[in-house]
Design an enzyme around this catalytic site. Structure first.
Site, PDB file in Angstrom:
ATOM      1  N   ARG A  68       0.828  -1.207   0.000  1.00 31.47           N
ATOM      2  CA  ARG A  68       0.000   0.000   0.000  1.00 31.47           C
ATOM      3  C   ARG A  68       0.864   1.259   0.000  1.00 31.47           C
ATOM      4  O   ARG A  68       0.528   2.266  -0.639  1.00 31.47           O
ATOM      5  CB  ARG A  68      -0.915  -0.024   1.226  1.00 31.47           C
ATOM      6  CG  ARG A  68      -1.943   1.096   1.269  1.00 31.47           C
ATOM      7  CD  ARG A  68      -3.029   0.783   2.290  1.00 31.47           C
ATOM      8  NE  ARG A  68      -3.947   1.899   2.456  1.00 31.47           N
ATOM      9  CZ  ARG A  68      -3.977   2.702   3.505  1.00 31.47           C
ATOM     10  NH1 ARG A  68      -3.123   2.515   4.509  1.00 31.47           N
ATOM     11  NH2 ARG A  68      -4.839   3.683   3.575  1.00 31.47           N
ATOM     12  N   HIS A 101       0.464   4.342  -2.551  1.00 35.19           N
ATOM     13  CA  HIS A 101       0.196   5.703  -2.098  1.00 35.19           C
ATOM     14  C   HIS A 101       1.330   6.652  -2.475  1.00 35.19           C
ATOM     15  O   HIS A 101       1.094   7.842  -2.693  1.00 35.19           O
ATOM     16  CB  HIS A 101      -0.018   5.722  -0.583  1.00 35.19           C
ATOM     17  CG  HIS A 101      -1.397   5.300  -0.181  1.00 35.19           C
ATOM     18  ND1 HIS A 101      -2.116   5.907   0.819  1.00 35.19           N
ATOM     19  CD2 HIS A 101      -2.207   4.324  -0.679  1.00 35.19           C
ATOM     20  CE1 HIS A 101      -3.305   5.332   0.927  1.00 35.19           C
ATOM     21  NE2 HIS A 101      -3.377   4.355   0.035  1.00 35.19           N
ATOM     22  N   GLY A 127       4.169  10.934  -8.210  1.00 32.45           N
ATOM     23  CA  GLY A 127       4.935   9.860  -8.815  1.00 32.45           C
ATOM     24  C   GLY A 127       5.708   9.077  -7.767  1.00 32.45           C
ATOM     25  O   GLY A 127       5.703   9.399  -6.581  1.00 32.45           O
ATOM     26  N   SER A 153       8.057  10.425  -1.671  1.00 29.43           N
ATOM     27  CA  SER A 153       7.563  11.588  -0.933  1.00 29.43           C
ATOM     28  C   SER A 153       6.716  11.173   0.266  1.00 29.43           C
ATOM     29  O   SER A 153       6.604  11.920   1.244  1.00 29.43           O
ATOM     30  CB  SER A 153       6.765  12.516  -1.849  1.00 29.43           C
ATOM     31  OG  SER A 153       5.688  11.830  -2.466  1.00 29.43           O
ATOM     32  N   ASN A 206      -3.407   8.635   5.138  1.00 30.55           N
ATOM     33  CA  ASN A 206      -2.256   7.783   5.441  1.00 30.55           C
ATOM     34  C   ASN A 206      -2.050   7.495   6.926  1.00 30.55           C
ATOM     35  O   ASN A 206      -1.374   6.519   7.285  1.00 30.55           O
ATOM     36  CB  ASN A 206      -0.982   8.419   4.883  1.00 30.55           C
ATOM     37  CG  ASN A 206      -0.931   8.369   3.369  1.00 30.55           C
ATOM     38  OD1 ASN A 206      -1.432   7.434   2.756  1.00 30.55           O
ATOM     39  ND2 ASN A 206      -0.342   9.384   2.761  1.00 30.55           N
ATOM     40  N   HIS A 209      -6.170  -5.912  -2.307  1.00 35.19           N
ATOM     41  CA  HIS A 209      -6.991  -6.007  -1.106  1.00 35.19           C
ATOM     42  C   HIS A 209      -7.140  -7.448  -0.642  1.00 35.19           C
ATOM     43  O   HIS A 209      -7.819  -7.712   0.347  1.00 35.19           O
ATOM     44  CB  HIS A 209      -8.367  -5.388  -1.356  1.00 35.19           C
ATOM     45  CG  HIS A 209      -8.327  -3.898  -1.524  1.00 35.19           C
ATOM     46  ND1 HIS A 209      -9.434  -3.142  -1.873  1.00 35.19           N
ATOM     47  CD2 HIS A 209      -7.299  -3.011  -1.398  1.00 35.19           C
ATOM     48  CE1 HIS A 209      -9.091  -1.861  -1.949  1.00 35.19           C
ATOM     49  NE2 HIS A 209      -7.807  -1.765  -1.668  1.00 35.19           N
ATOM     50  N   THR A 210      -6.519  -8.369  -1.364  1.00 37.33           N
ATOM     51  CA  THR A 210      -6.489  -9.763  -0.925  1.00 37.33           C
ATOM     52  C   THR A 210      -5.705  -9.927   0.378  1.00 37.33           C
ATOM     53  O   THR A 210      -5.887 -10.904   1.101  1.00 37.33           O
ATOM     54  CB  THR A 210      -5.870 -10.661  -2.016  1.00 37.33           C
ATOM     55  OG1 THR A 210      -5.916 -12.019  -1.585  1.00 37.33           O
ATOM     56  CG2 THR A 210      -4.416 -10.310  -2.274  1.00 37.33           C
ATOM     57  N   SER A 259      -9.473 -15.378   3.038  1.00 35.05           N
ATOM     58  CA  SER A 259      -8.056 -15.771   3.170  1.00 35.05           C
ATOM     59  C   SER A 259      -7.216 -14.512   3.352  1.00 35.05           C
ATOM     60  O   SER A 259      -6.473 -14.115   2.451  1.00 35.05           O
ATOM     61  CB  SER A 259      -7.588 -16.554   1.937  1.00 35.05           C
ATOM     62  OG  SER A 259      -7.871 -15.832   0.741  1.00 35.05           O
TER      63      SER A 259
END
Length: 326
Positions: free
Chosen positions: A62, A66, A72, A76, A94, A192-193, A248
């Site tokens: 993640r 983000h 890019g 950052s 965040n 998101h698994t 799972s």
């Protein structure tokens, strides 16, 4: 001009031009000469953190996402806030949900000890995301490197991140703005698994969905009951989290798509994938073909990892990933 001098000047120009060309784009094996240990060191730090807390894997995947969607892939997202500026990491999008900063810090410290000033924080984040996905059972892939680090981080810019309340059109538009197709959006949503979510990211689906329905009617009833037990109404406990993929939660597999097909997508942005014919078809295909999804996910991660990269002489190689060089 003397022929020898002309020849030398031509050679120098060719080398210079080749150097500019090489460093203007990302390369697999970018550090093979200057810092051959980089990927081993990053993977070792991810492995140690994963052994202590398996949830760190989703956090690092993640983090890469983000980072790349704001300014890019320039690290950052790692920069600390100052009295004069609130940085990305301290925005509501965040904090406190984004985790794994210490893994990047540890890898950077080791790399500075053996390859001072060579490896960018942005590349460390990209390597760590790949390693995290692989450690949860996903398909490994080669990461092109050569990113440089940015110098600006603004919390206000995180409004450009996809929201868990977005519909398909909004998701498609925000991914397209980064050069990613609708299919790649569906593919990357499969991240998101793995991982967990704070209750605040989806509690509206349980208690305050719309003027005509307190609970999202598209949410499976038994799943909603379970979520309500895990996330009591009105709770302000920031430590309450639930698995994003109930079937799972610790493995990178197609369980996420299987759950969405039976109305157990945790976010509105997950479940709405069934409301569009094209994205519904992709959800079904991914659920049926795990190996295909794995390959598509790897390719989409490589493509995402090249969004707005800084290369060559632009940006910098931060000595400390949390602080811009003096």
């Amino acid at each position: 001009m003397n022929p020898k001098k002309l020849h030398c000047a031509t050679v120098v120009f060719i080398i210079y031009f080749f150097s500019l060309n090489v460093h203007s784009q990302l390369e697999i094996g970018f550090y093979s000469i200057l810092c051959s240990e980089v990927e081993f060191i990053v993977k070792d730090e991810v492995r140690k953190a994963f052994a202590m807390n398996p949830r760190i894997a989703a956090g690092l995947v993640r983090m890469h996402f983000h980072d790349c969607f704001i300014r890019g892939c320039d690290a950052s997202v790692l920069i600390d806030s100052t009295p004069q500026n609130t940085a990305e990491k301290d925005s509501p999008a965040n904090s406190p949900s984004l985790i794994g900063y210490e893994v990047i810090d540890n890898a950077k410290a080791r790399l500075e000890a053996v390859c001072e000033g060579i490896v960018s924080c942005a590349d460390i984040v990209a390597f760590a995301a790949r390693d995290s996905f692989e450690m949860t059972g996903g398909l490994g892939y080669d990461v092109p490197a050569g990113r440089r680090d940015g110098r600006i981080s603004l919390a206000s810019e995180t409004i450009k991140l996809p929201s868990p309340a977005f519909n398909v059109d909004q998701l498609t538009k925000i991914f397209a703005a980064k050069g990613l197709t609708q299919e790649e959006m569906v593919t990357l949503t499969g991240a998101h698994t793995i991982g967990h979510s704070h209750c605040s990211s989806f509690s509206n689906r349980l208690y305050n969905f719309s003027g005509t329905s307190r609970q999202d009617p598209s949410l499976d009833r038994s799943y909603a009951i379970r979520l309500k037990r895990q996330c009591p109404q009105g709770s302000t406990n920031q430590s309450l989290v639930v698995p994003m993929n109930p079937s799972s939660p610790g493995r990178a597999d197609v369980g996420f798509y299987v759950d969405v097909l039976v109305n157990r997508g945790l976010f509105t942005s997950d479940q709405v994938l069934l409301k569009n014919p094209a994205t519904k078809k992709q959800v079904r295909e991914n659920a049926r073909k795990p190996s295909l999804w794995m390959r598509k996910f790897s390719a989409a991660m490589v493509k995402m990892g090249q969004i707005g990269v800084i290369t060559g002489d632009d940006g910098e190689i931060r000595r400390n990933c949390r602080v811009v060089n003096g």
